[in-house]
Scaffold this motif. Structure first.
Motif, mmCIF file in Angstrom:
data_model
loop_
_atom_site.group_PDB
_atom_site.id
_atom_site.type_symbol
_atom_site.label_atom_id
_atom_site.label_comp_id
_atom_site.label_asym_id
_atom_site.label_seq_id
_atom_site.Cartn_x
_atom_site.Cartn_y
_atom_site.Cartn_z
ATOM 1 N N ILE A 269 -8.261 11.989 11.346
ATOM 2 C CA ILE A 269 -9.038 11.734 10.108
ATOM 3 C C ILE A 269 -8.724 10.150 9.869
ATOM 4 N N CYS A 270 -10.017 9.625 9.803
ATOM 5 C CA CYS A 270 -10.045 8.312 9.208
ATOM 6 C C CYS A 270 -10.007 8.092 7.634
ATOM 7 N N VAL A 271 -9.275 7.349 7.202
ATOM 8 C CA VAL A 271 -9.283 7.533 5.721
ATOM 9 C C VAL A 271 -9.300 6.039 5.213
ATOM 10 N N ALA B 92 0.707 -1.175 -0.016
ATOM 11 C CA ALA B 92 0.031 -0.202 -0.059
ATOM 12 C C ALA B 92 0.807 1.374 -0.008
ATOM 13 N N ASP B 93 0.381 2.428 -0.772
ATOM 14 C CA ASP B 93 1.439 3.427 -0.609
ATOM 15 C C ASP B 93 0.546 4.280 0.388
ATOM 16 N N ASN C 166 -7.101 -0.418 1.988
ATOM 17 C CA ASN C 166 -6.575 -0.191 3.545
ATOM 18 C C ASN C 166 -7.134 1.018 4.261
ATOM 19 N N LEU C 167 -6.822 1.007 5.564
ATOM 20 C CA LEU C 167 -7.506 1.927 6.113
ATOM 21 C C LEU C 167 -6.154 2.820 6.963
ATOM 22 N N ARG C 168 -6.556 4.017 7.052
ATOM 23 C CA ARG C 168 -5.470 4.962 7.396
ATOM 24 C C ARG C 168 -5.983 5.985 8.537
ATOM 25 N N PHE D 214 -6.395 -5.213 4.890
ATOM 26 C CA PHE D 214 -7.537 -6.012 5.285
ATOM 27 C C PHE D 214 -7.251 -7.155 6.319
ATOM 28 N N SER D 215 -6.175 -7.773 6.248
ATOM 29 C CA SER D 215 -5.539 -8.814 7.189
ATOM 30 C C SER D 215 -5.249 -8.453 8.551
#
Lengths: 116, 114
Positions: free
Chosen positions: B89-91, A102-103, B32-34, B52-53
């Motif tokens: 901030i959730c992204v 992932a970037d 993905n989540l950041r 995801f994992s």
């Protein structure tokens, strides 16, 4: 400083004028993004480049907005015939996506635009 | 519709206390989540990124969790400091064939008081 830089940091203009912002990404990053952020809201995606190719544009990007990344390095965002609703923080981010990974987008400090 | 919703909208805590911020998302296809921290007048800075994992990721006093089944994430801040005052901030990242984009939540404004 090898981070993402944006110029100018602040811009005040009169309604109807054209403005241009510049973003210099981290040098080895091939992806560049533009976002707009209004007060109390998260950033909204505007457009995205991979190298010099503009791969995606949001519906938020009206025909008054144009972005370029001519040599795959720095990018410019131009707003023509500015309106008061264009007042916002314009954020640029860059990233490099590793194979299979992932970037992480690294954001610049933003350009705050105020349209009077 | 791809959406990311955060709660609470704002939070005030005393220095040294812990807090937990929530994020719910309806994004597909999920990549993905950041979690980002954004100081006033500055660009967002990445804290954590989870695929995801992964169901937990730490960065110092910040610990993020992810439940991909319920599409929920949380950010836990331990022993808060005055410098933690910021917007969090959730992204969520959406990946297409030619690339992807980030869907941002509206942020939780955290204020840490002495």
């Amino acid at each position: 400083d090898t981070g993402v830089s944006q110029n100018p940091r602040h811009k005040i203009t009169k309604r109807g004028q054209n403005v241009t912002f510049r973003c210099d990404p981290i040098s080895e990053h091939n992806r560049l993004y533009w976002y707009r952020q209004t007060l109390g809201q998260g950033p909204e995606f505007l457009t995205y480049f991979q190298n010099e190719a503009q791969l995606e544009k949001s519906r938020l990007l009206s025909d008054r907005f144009s972005a370029e990344r001519p040599k795959g390095s720095f990018s410019t965002l131009e707003i023509q015939r500015t309106e008061q609703g264009d007042s916002a923080m314009y954020l640029c981010a860059s990233s490099f996506r590793p194979a299979g990974g992932a970037d992480t987008q690294y954001f610049g400090p933003g350009t705050r635009l105020t349209v009077l | 519709k791809n959406q990311v919703e955060q709660s609470p909208q704002s939070l005030i805590i005393l220095e040294g206390k812990n807090c937990t911020l929530q994020c719910n998302y309806t994004v597909s296809p999920f990549s993905n989540l950041r979690w980002y921290k954004q100081d006033t007048g500055r660009g967002p800075v990445s804290l954590t990124i989870m695929t995801f994992s992964e169901n937990t990721k730490s960065n110092g006093r910040y610990t993020a969790t992810l439940d991909a089944d319920t599409k929920q994430s949380s950010l836990h801040i331990t022993a808060s400091q005055l410098s933690d005052s910021a917007s969090y901030i959730c992204v969520v990242s959406v990946t297409y064939n030619q690339g992807g984009k980030l869907i941002f939540g509206q942020g939780t404004e955290l204020s840490v008081k002495p």
